[in-house]
Write an enzyme that holds these catalytic residues in place. Structure first.
Site, PDB file in Angstrom:
ATOM      1  N   PRO A 125       0.877  -1.106   0.056  1.00 59.29           N
ATOM      2  CA  PRO A 125       0.031  -0.069   0.034  1.00 59.29           C
ATOM      3  C   PRO A 125       0.772   1.157   0.151  1.00 59.29           C
ATOM      4  CG  PRO A 125      -0.475  -1.430   1.871  1.00 59.29           C
ATOM      5  CD  PRO A 125       0.712  -2.026   1.027  1.00 59.29           C
ATOM      6  N   GLU A 126       0.427   2.223  -0.912  1.00 61.19           N
ATOM      7  CA  GLU A 126       1.255   3.275  -1.010  1.00 61.19           C
ATOM      8  C   GLU A 126       0.230   4.523  -1.081  1.00 61.19           C
ATOM      9  OE1 GLU A 126       4.060   3.531  -4.299  1.00 61.19           O
ATOM     10  OE2 GLU A 126       4.505   1.455  -4.122  1.00 61.19           O
TER      11      GLU A 126
END
Length: 273
Positions: A2-3
């Site tokens: 997750p960015e």
DNA sequence: GTCTCCCTGTTC
DNA sequence: GAACAGGGAGAC
């Protein structure tokens, strides 16, 4: 992994589910994942109402009616799963928050890198206070100035600068590779040698790619799903990341895979210089 | 400023 | 059965 687009998509998906919900009880299954210690952590959350969720960089910030905040970082493989209260736990469940309405939020994290920190407003955790600018809500000139200033005092490759959360908050390995490809700048290029015109292109690529990834609700290359368990679609729009040994979509040259700034890095040696 | 390490499922 | 994946804390 997750960015920013994934964390923001999780925030948007969870917000209508948890806003106003009152925490009934909390169970910690991995002590090192939470701060302060499990007893204080559980006591600080039990009975509290969640009033909102903010995002800063890759952190989710749950706001509580006590004034405290809960900062959750999913690191590489962490997932937040909204579900009915359950007696059986998924493998690698590190934290469970049960709500009074019979629902639960489970933190499932196979790599055990994720963290959940409960803190008073006056004492945010160090990682949070050190964060740099938000790429999508900072004015263009301010963001460009911060990038150029950081670049001037950095000898390493430009990719390392884009990954440095103290300068820009939210880019990770996937989007750093995609941004540099879109900007036509090699990830290996020393940061201080990037020209003003190239910074303009990098800035434009950051904004365009992050917004596009948000529109597609993130990249589900491996584990990522949002708070409702739904996958994103941006993996179908990646141009270099994960395309090891494949050909450049723009020029047809074989893509290169190398270790840059300590990360596996994909780029096109022809399109990026 | 740059390197190492934390972890375990997946890939080679 | 080893190498790899990688964000960020901490060590140098």
């Amino acid at each position: 992994m997750p960015e920013l687009p994934e964390v923001e998509t999780i925030r948007r998906s969870l917000l209508p589910l948890v806003q106003g919900a009152v925490i009934d009880q909390v169970q910690v299954f991995l002590e090192k994942a939470v701060k302060p210690g499990p007893a204080e952590f559980e006591a600080g959350l039990a009975g509290r109402q969640i009033t909102g969720i903010q995002r800063r960089g890759k952190y989710l910030l749950f706001e509580l009616d006590s004034g405290q905040r809960l900062a959750i970082h999913l690191r590489m493989a962490g997932r937040l799963v909204w579900q009915n209260r359950a007696t059986t736990l998924a493998k690698h469940t590190t934290l469970v928050m049960d709500f009074q309405d019979g629902k639960s939020l489970h933190f499932v994290d196979p790599r055990k890198f994720g963290t959940a920190v409960l803190f008073p407003p006056a004492a945010p955790p160090a990682g949070l206070t050190a964060l740099g600018l938000e790429p999508l809500t900072t004015e263009k000139e301010a963001l460009l100035a911060a990038l150029k200033e950081a670049a001037a005092r950095r000898s390493g490759p430009v990719k390392g600068l884009l990954l440095d959360q103290r300068i820009l908050a939210g880019l990770g390995n996937i989007y750093a590779d995609e941004v540099l490809f879109a900007a036509g700048v090699s990830p290996l290029r020393p940061a201080r040698e990037v020209t003003a015109a190239e910074w303009e292109k990098i800035y434009g690529s950051i904004v365009r790619i992050l917004n596009k990834a948000l529109a597609y609700r993130g990249t589900s290359q491996r584990d990522y799903v949002d708070g409702r368990g739904e996958a994103g679609e941006f993996q179908h729009h990646l141009k270099v990341y994960g395309r090891k040994k494949e050909l450049c979509l723009d020029c047809g040259a074989p893509l290169v895979y190398a270790r840059v700034a300590g990360r596996g890095t994909h780029y096109c040696p022809t399109c990026q210089s």
